[in-house]
Write an enzyme that holds these catalytic residues in place. Structure first.
Site, PDB file in Angstrom:
ATOM      1  N   THR A  95      59.704 -27.939 -68.105  1.00 47.61           N
ATOM      2  CA  THR A  95      59.907 -27.425 -66.758  1.00 47.61           C
ATOM      3  C   THR A  95      59.638 -28.534 -65.763  1.00 47.61           C
ATOM      4  O   THR A  95      59.186 -29.616 -66.117  1.00 47.61           O
ATOM      5  CB  THR A  95      58.959 -26.243 -66.467  1.00 47.61           C
ATOM      6  OG1 THR A  95      57.619 -26.742 -66.381  1.00 47.61           O
ATOM      7  CG2 THR A  95      59.032 -25.199 -67.569  1.00 47.61           C
ATOM      8  N   CYS A  99      55.939 -28.409 -72.637  1.00 46.78           N
ATOM      9  CA  CYS A  99      55.863 -27.014 -73.033  1.00 46.78           C
ATOM     10  C   CYS A  99      56.727 -26.799 -74.276  1.00 46.78           C
ATOM     11  O   CYS A  99      57.883 -27.188 -74.319  1.00 46.78           O
ATOM     12  CB  CYS A  99      56.344 -26.108 -71.901  1.00 46.78           C
ATOM     13  SG  CYS A  99      55.414 -26.300 -70.371  1.00 46.78           S
ATOM     14  N   SER A 132      57.317 -28.727 -63.756  1.00 42.15           N
ATOM     15  CA  SER A 132      55.887 -29.004 -63.608  1.00 42.15           C
ATOM     16  C   SER A 132      55.216 -29.376 -64.919  1.00 42.15           C
ATOM     17  O   SER A 132      54.145 -29.968 -64.919  1.00 42.15           O
ATOM     18  CB  SER A 132      55.163 -27.772 -63.025  1.00 42.15           C
ATOM     19  OG  SER A 132      55.331 -26.662 -63.871  1.00 42.15           O
ATOM     20  N   CYS A 133      55.835 -29.036 -66.044  1.00 40.96           N
ATOM     21  CA  CYS A 133      55.237 -29.312 -67.351  1.00 40.96           C
ATOM     22  C   CYS A 133      56.282 -29.918 -68.255  1.00 40.96           C
ATOM     23  O   CYS A 133      57.329 -29.322 -68.477  1.00 40.96           O
ATOM     24  CB  CYS A 133      54.702 -28.032 -67.985  1.00 40.96           C
ATOM     25  SG  CYS A 133      54.135 -28.247 -69.683  1.00 40.96           S
ATOM     26  N   GLY A 134      56.004 -31.090 -68.781  1.00 40.62           N
ATOM     27  CA  GLY A 134      57.004 -31.773 -69.583  1.00 40.62           C
ATOM     28  C   GLY A 134      56.870 -31.586 -71.067  1.00 40.62           C
ATOM     29  O   GLY A 134      57.696 -32.067 -71.815  1.00 40.62           O
TER      30      GLY A 134
END
Length: 275
Positions: free
Chosen positions: A112, A118, A114-116
């Site tokens: 995502t 996940c 914000s999170c690479g």
């Protein structure tokens, strides 16, 4: 093809007075990355530099190390039921003789903005060995006054941020503070992948002697991407995580956080910073 920005209606309230006006927003769309035709990852990104993003991601995953590893990068036609091209599916075809990694469920990734990382099924799948271990011995030295000026250089070069206020940036600099490349994206990890992918396409990996500056914080993932590209110095305008510092120390990388003008914290590799 998706656009970098889109216009939306917004009710704007200023000083207690409301008015209706159009607002410019940064675009966010999914990109499916396929390797030799097989789905590998989906990332939420700002459209643009999709081929660089795809190959940069594969450098970070340990699949690619040179432009010669790639036969072709193409958008996949017929990605929808009606056969139209969404420009949101990219296939990277490896060159003949390049080993295809084992693409299993534990290696499949959903990222995502914000999170690479996940979707990684295990901690073992997070760490990847670099092809450029020589970065630990990189003799580059960076004057502290050069580092101090990089955030302003980065901000001045962010064209889309000026219109949207909603983008992260990654900038690649020389040790003298010369801007080599800059990419913007809703995800800081995507911006870094675009930088690395463009370097691979230009035959410039490893990025010896380079300084990578990222907006926001320095996560473990961003340190790992820099390590995978052979970048010796990573700086961030905000804080690093504990695991990011651990990896920087293990890898012999210089890691700088809270870089705001002349103020900064050096968490690893302080011998490279000339004070």
């Amino acid at each position: 093809m998706g656009r970098v920005t889109e216009r939306r209606r917004v009710v704007r309230i200023r000083g207690g007075v409301a008015g209706v006006r159009p607002d410019t927003l940064v675009a966010e769309e999914p990109l499916e990355i396929r390797l030799n035709g097989k789905p590998l990852a989906i990332t939420m990104r700002t459209p643009g530099d999709d081929f660089a993003l795809a190959v940069g991601f594969l450098v970070s995953e340990g699949v690619l190390g040179a432009a010669s590893d790639v036969q072709a990068v193409t958008y996949c036609e017929g990605a929808t039921e009606d056969g139209s091209n969404t420009y949101n599916v990219v296939n990277v075809q490896l060159a003949a003789g390049v080993q295809v990694p084992d693409i299993t469920l534990e290696r499949n990734v959903y990222t995502t903005s914000s999170c690479g990382l996940c979707g990684k099924a295990s901690l073992d799948a997070v760490r990847t060995a670099t092809r450029f271990p020589g970065a630990a011995a990189d003799p580059v030295r960076v004057p502290v006054e050069v580092l101090a000026g990089l955030p302003d250089e980065l901000r001045a070069a962010q064209k889309v941020f000026d219109r949207t206020g909603g983008l992260h940036a990654a900038g690649l600099f020389t040790a003298r503070g010369e801007l080599l490349d800059l990419r913007e994206d809703v995800g800081r990890h995507n911006a870094v992948d675009k930088i690395i992918g463009r370097a691979l396409q230009a035959g410039r990996l490893p990025l010896a002697g380079a300084v990578l500056l990222v907006s926001g914080r320095a996560s473990f993932e961003l340190v790992q991407k820099a390590v995978m590209a052979g970048i010796p110095v990573l700086a961030a305008v905000s804080a690093p995580s504990s695991l990011a510092v651990d990896l920087a120390l293990e890898s012999g990388m210089t890691l700088v956080g809270f870089l705001r003008g002349p103020d900064m914290n050096i968490y690893a590799g302080d011998e490279r910073i000339i004070r």
